[in-house]
Design a protein around this motif. Structure first.
Motif, PDB file in Angstrom:
ATOM      1  N   GLN A   1       0.816  -1.212   0.000  1.00  0.00           N
ATOM      2  CA  GLN A   1       0.000   0.000   0.000  1.00  0.00           C
ATOM      3  C   GLN A   1       0.852   1.264   0.000  1.00  0.00           C
ATOM      4  O   GLN A   1       0.319   2.360  -0.182  1.00  0.00           O
ATOM      5  N   LEU A   2       2.152   1.114   0.200  1.00  0.00           N
ATOM      6  CA  LEU A   2       3.076   2.245   0.118  1.00  0.00           C
ATOM      7  C   LEU A   2       3.993   2.094  -1.091  1.00  0.00           C
ATOM      8  O   LEU A   2       5.151   2.508  -1.076  1.00  0.00           O
ATOM      9  N   SER A   3       3.452   1.504  -2.167  1.00  0.00           N
ATOM     10  CA  SER A   3       4.206   1.385  -3.416  1.00  0.00           C
ATOM     11  C   SER A   3       4.542   2.765  -3.970  1.00  0.00           C
ATOM     12  O   SER A   3       3.795   3.732  -3.773  1.00  0.00           O
ATOM     13  N   ILE A   4       5.647   2.832  -4.674  1.00  0.00           N
ATOM     14  CA  ILE A   4       6.098   4.091  -5.274  1.00  0.00           C
ATOM     15  C   ILE A   4       5.697   4.099  -6.747  1.00  0.00           C
ATOM     16  O   ILE A   4       6.116   3.240  -7.521  1.00  0.00           O
ATOM     17  N   LEU A   5       4.884   5.072  -7.131  1.00  0.00           N
ATOM     18  CA  LEU A   5       4.389   5.171  -8.503  1.00  0.00           C
ATOM     19  C   LEU A   5       4.812   6.494  -9.133  1.00  0.00           C
ATOM     20  O   LEU A   5       5.117   7.468  -8.431  1.00  0.00           O
ATOM     21  N   ALA A   6       4.782   6.533 -10.453  1.00  0.00           N
ATOM     22  CA  ALA A   6       5.119   7.746 -11.195  1.00  0.00           C
ATOM     23  C   ALA A   6       4.098   8.845 -10.916  1.00  0.00           C
ATOM     24  O   ALA A   6       2.953   8.583 -10.532  1.00  0.00           O
ATOM     25  N   ALA A   7       4.505  10.083 -11.169  1.00  0.00           N
ATOM     26  CA  ALA A   7       3.635  11.231 -10.905  1.00  0.00           C
ATOM     27  C   ALA A   7       2.309  11.124 -11.651  1.00  0.00           C
ATOM     28  O   ALA A   7       1.257  11.557 -11.153  1.00  0.00           O
ATOM     29  N   LYS A   8       2.321  10.524 -12.849  1.00  0.00           N
ATOM     30  CA  LYS A   8       1.099  10.417 -13.655  1.00  0.00           C
ATOM     31  C   LYS A   8      -0.011   9.663 -12.937  1.00  0.00           C
ATOM     32  O   LYS A   8      -1.196   9.853 -13.232  1.00  0.00           O
ATOM     33  N   ALA A   9       0.335   8.796 -11.982  1.00  0.00           N
ATOM     34  CA  ALA A   9      -0.671   7.991 -11.283  1.00  0.00           C
ATOM     35  C   ALA A   9      -1.576   8.836 -10.409  1.00  0.00           C
ATOM     36  O   ALA A   9      -2.683   8.414 -10.063  1.00  0.00           O
ATOM     37  N   TYR A  10      -1.119  10.042 -10.073  1.00  0.00           N
ATOM     38  CA  TYR A  10      -1.839  10.857  -9.087  1.00  0.00           C
ATOM     39  C   TYR A  10      -2.508  12.084  -9.708  1.00  0.00           C
ATOM     40  O   TYR A  10      -2.815  13.051  -9.021  1.00  0.00           O
ATOM     41  N   GLN A  11      -2.789  12.053 -10.996  1.00  0.00           N
ATOM     42  CA  GLN A  11      -3.343  13.219 -11.674  1.00  0.00           C
ATOM     43  C   GLN A  11      -4.809  13.467 -11.344  1.00  0.00           C
ATOM     44  O   GLN A  11      -5.258  14.598 -11.286  1.00  0.00           O
ATOM     45  N   GLY A  12      -5.588  12.402 -11.134  1.00  0.00           N
ATOM     46  CA  GLY A  12      -7.013  12.567 -10.862  1.00  0.00           C
ATOM     47  C   GLY A  12      -7.328  12.440  -9.385  1.00  0.00           C
ATOM     48  O   GLY A  12      -6.456  12.508  -8.518  1.00  0.00           O
ATOM     49  N   LYS A  13      -8.607  12.220  -9.096  1.00  0.00           N
ATOM     50  CA  LYS A  13      -9.031  12.076  -7.705  1.00  0.00           C
ATOM     51  C   LYS A  13      -8.665  10.704  -7.146  1.00  0.00           C
ATOM     52  O   LYS A  13      -8.562  10.528  -5.944  1.00  0.00           O
ATOM     53  N   THR A  14      -8.495   9.736  -8.038  1.00  0.00           N
ATOM     54  CA  THR A  14      -8.079   8.406  -7.615  1.00  0.00           C
ATOM     55  C   THR A  14      -6.658   8.144  -8.100  1.00  0.00           C
ATOM     56  O   THR A  14      -6.132   8.879  -8.942  1.00  0.00           O
ATOM     57  N   VAL A  15      -6.052   7.090  -7.577  1.00  0.00           N
ATOM     58  CA  VAL A  15      -4.693   6.726  -7.990  1.00  0.00           C
ATOM     59  C   VAL A  15      -4.793   5.666  -9.075  1.00  0.00           C
ATOM     60  O   VAL A  15      -5.397   4.613  -8.871  1.00  0.00           O
ATOM     61  N   ASN A  16      -4.201   5.939 -10.234  1.00  0.00           N
ATOM     62  CA  ASN A  16      -4.276   5.031 -11.380  1.00  0.00           C
ATOM     63  C   ASN A  16      -2.904   4.422 -11.636  1.00  0.00           C
ATOM     64  O   ASN A  16      -1.987   5.099 -12.110  1.00  0.00           O
ATOM     65  N   PRO A  17      -2.719   3.119 -11.357  1.00  0.00           N
ATOM     66  CA  PRO A  17      -1.395   2.509 -11.484  1.00  0.00           C
ATOM     67  C   PRO A  17      -1.019   2.085 -12.894  1.00  0.00           C
ATOM     68  O   PRO A  17       0.094   1.590 -13.108  1.00  0.00           O
ATOM     69  N   VAL A  18      -1.909   2.241 -13.870  1.00  0.00           N
ATOM     70  CA  VAL A  18      -1.612   1.800 -15.235  1.00  0.00           C
ATOM     71  C   VAL A  18      -0.397   2.558 -15.769  1.00  0.00           C
ATOM     72  O   VAL A  18      -0.355   3.788 -15.784  1.00  0.00           O
ATOM     73  N   GLY A  19       0.626   1.803 -16.180  1.00  0.00           N
ATOM     74  CA  GLY A  19       1.821   2.405 -16.746  1.00  0.00           C
ATOM     75  C   GLY A  19       2.622   3.250 -15.785  1.00  0.00           C
ATOM     76  O   GLY A  19       3.390   4.116 -16.216  1.00  0.00           O
ATOM     77  N   ALA A  20       2.484   2.996 -14.463  1.00  0.00           N
ATOM     78  CA  ALA A  20       3.106   3.895 -13.499  1.00  0.00           C
ATOM     79  C   ALA A  20       4.021   3.211 -12.495  1.00  0.00           C
ATOM     80  O   ALA A  20       4.554   3.871 -11.606  1.00  0.00           O
ATOM     81  N   GLY A  21       4.229   1.894 -12.622  1.00  0.00           N
ATOM     82  CA  GLY A  21       5.059   1.180 -11.655  1.00  0.00           C
ATOM     83  C   GLY A  21       6.519   1.164 -12.028  1.00  0.00           C
ATOM     84  O   GLY A  21       6.966   1.837 -12.970  1.00  0.00           O
ATOM     85  N   THR A  22       7.301   0.361 -11.288  1.00  0.00           N
ATOM     86  CA  THR A  22       8.732   0.215 -11.578  1.00  0.00           C
ATOM     87  C   THR A  22       9.133  -1.246 -11.748  1.00  0.00           C
ATOM     88  O   THR A  22      10.307  -1.537 -11.967  1.00  0.00           O
ATOM     89  N   GLY A  23       8.179  -2.177 -11.657  1.00  0.00           N
ATOM     90  CA  GLY A  23       8.497  -3.597 -11.641  1.00  0.00           C
ATOM     91  C   GLY A  23       8.788  -4.184 -13.018  1.00  0.00           C
ATOM     92  O   GLY A  23       8.733  -3.489 -14.040  1.00  0.00           O
TER      93      GLY A  23
END
Length: 496
Positions: free
Chosen positions: A166-188
């Protein structure tokens, strides 16, 4: 008597398999992989929050190796490097040095500010990730590759907390809207490329992964809440890896295709201490005395589980050695009191457990109604205290590798997962002490004392400790069998 798989009803298999028809992409080979096919995974629970890492959906992102954290846990629960290579403590602050040459799936670089952004979003979320219950956390960049994490009180578990998916590190793009969108935003090693609601998800290999190229070209995920359908997917070859095969289906599968993994997971009956029948401690005690957990283990789980002695099970063997007798209230008489027990269908055994408890409690003088739904449709009511009792299969070290976080989340007055609606000063004091004690024997002793404080209220009655049954098709190589349910498909997993 155990039946061979070939004697399973053809109608049942066909019906279950039909649920999966067409849901997995082609498993053609990939020229660069060397090992070949995309991995088809049948998951138990669909996303609850659009795969937001701030919810329990985070563990799906972790199991698919798409989102990563600053640190990981080894088999003993110790923090080891992941996106951070080292860390040091100074009072209330911990400074983490970031790994070089890490990029997010959108091509942007992992920087200290990106880490600060992710951790700050998590700390400010409502509700907070469970791992931050009772914790005030701030993060600050210290140059380009160091991050300092500070807590309001000195916290010996900061590295373990930061291992929570739940404390994963995602790219800035994941936080653009009201929800967190992990599509294309991880490091794995796998990039999440598509999410089809609560039906399916697609991941492709990320060739620029800092840990080396994954052996599989991608993962095709199908969410299959029906346990019989998941088992049928393995039997028919529709899936390569299958989560949580029900006990009732395990005997119908080739033993070589299934693995029993002892879990730090306890099947617990939570009793509502705030309102209704079980506000009365003597009636909670009556329930405790009425439950025959051994018959449930034998009848429902076919002895593929362990009778609970406490909230912490055999996956934490030190707990049994430290445990002592618990002082509890005397049992009262039910006198025909009507109670409603809630549970969910996603774990196939739980409705059967509910039916068994209904009989046991009715024998003790209660009138019992059952409310059984899919988890996504019942969680909010459970947390709001809408039931007199709720049966939950609960992971006790899921988030930090340390049960203090689970105990606080579930039983502290301000715990975010307090289904029992418990508000007990003695319990709160014991939980606070456990959380503040340094890692080691003293902390373990404090944790068991906190467990005893909870058990003394009968707000939660542990019944059994589960073993998860995972199915891997014959061609699957190096799938993870993780008791903490954090890993499933790794960089080394592939299908022949």
């Amino acid at each position: 008597m155990r039946l061979p798989a070939r004697l399973v009803s053809l109608t049942a298999v066909t019906a279950a398999s039909a649920l999966l028809t067409g849901c997995f992409a082609s498993t053609g080979t990939d020229g660069d992989a060397g090992e070949g096919k995309r991995i088809r995974v049948a998951h138990m629970q669909p996303p609850r929050s659009g795969l937001s890492p701030l919810s329990d959906d985070a563990f799906k992102l972790s199991r698919w190796s798409t989102a990563e954290t600053l640190v990981k846990l080894d088999a003993d629960g110790n923090a080891v490097p992941a996106l951070a290579t080292e860390w040091e403590q100074s009072g209330r602050s911990w400074t983490f040095t970031l790994r070089d040459d890490v990029t997010f799936h959108d091509g942007t670089e992992l920087t200290a500010q990106a880490v600060v952004n992710s951790l700050t979003k998590a700390a400010a979320a409502s509700p907070k990730p469970r791992i931050l219950d009772g914790v005030e956390l701030t993060a600050k960049a210290d140059g380009d590759n160091r991050v300092t994490v500070t807590t309001a009180a000195e916290d010996p578990l900061v590295p373990q907390r930061l291992s929570s998916p739940q404390l994963s590190i995602l790219a800035a793009k994941a936080y653009q809207g009201k929800t967190v969108n992990p599509v294309g935003a991880g490091t794995g090693p796998f990039e999440l490329t598509k999410v089809n609601g609560t039906t399916s998800a697609t991941l492709d290999r990320y060739d620029a992964y800092w840990g080396g190229k994954a052996k599989a070209p991608g993962i095709d995920v199908k969410f299959v809440p029906d346990g019989t359908a998941r088992a049928a997917a393995l039997r028919s070859g529709e899936a390569d890896i299958v989560e949580a095969i029900p006990v009732s289906q395990a005997a119908l599968l080739d033993e070589e295709l299934i693995t029993e993994v002892p879990m730090p997971r306890t099947n617990t009956l939570y009793l509502n201490t705030d309102n209704g029948v079980f506000k009365d401690a003597s009636l909670r005690a009556a329930v405790r005395e009425a439950i025959d957990a051994e018959s449930i283990v034998k009848g429902v789980y076919e002895s593929r589980a362990d009778v609970a002695e406490g909230l912490l099970g055999p996956a934490l063997p030190w707990a049994a050695d430290l445990r002592s007798d618990v002082q509890r209230a005397k049992a009262g008489k039910a006198d025909g009191q009507t109670v409603t027990i809630g549970t969910f269908t996603d774990r196939a055994e739980l409705p059967e457990v509910a039916a068994a408890l209904q009989q046991q409690l009715q024998k003790a003088g209660f009138k019992v109604k059952l409310d059984v739904r899919e988890y996504a449709n019942i969680e909010s009511d459970a947390l709001a205290g809408e039931f007199d009792a709720f049966i939950l299969s609960r992971a006790t070290v899921l988030d930090s590798g340390d049960p203090a976080a689970y105990l606080y989340s579930d039983f502290a007055s301000d715990g975010s997962f307090n289904i029992s609606q418990l508000a007990d000063p003695t319990v709160d004091k014991a939980l606070k002490k456990a959380g503040e004690t340094n890692v080691g024997d003293a902390r373990r002793k404090a944790i068991v004392e906190a467990e005893a404080a909870v058990l003394g209220t009968d707000a939660a009655i542990p019944m059994l400790h589960e073993r998860v049954i995972q199915g891997d098709a014959a061609g699957v190589v190096d799938a993870a069998h993780d008791p903490r349910e954090r890993e499933l498909v790794t960089v080394d997993t592939y299908v022949k």
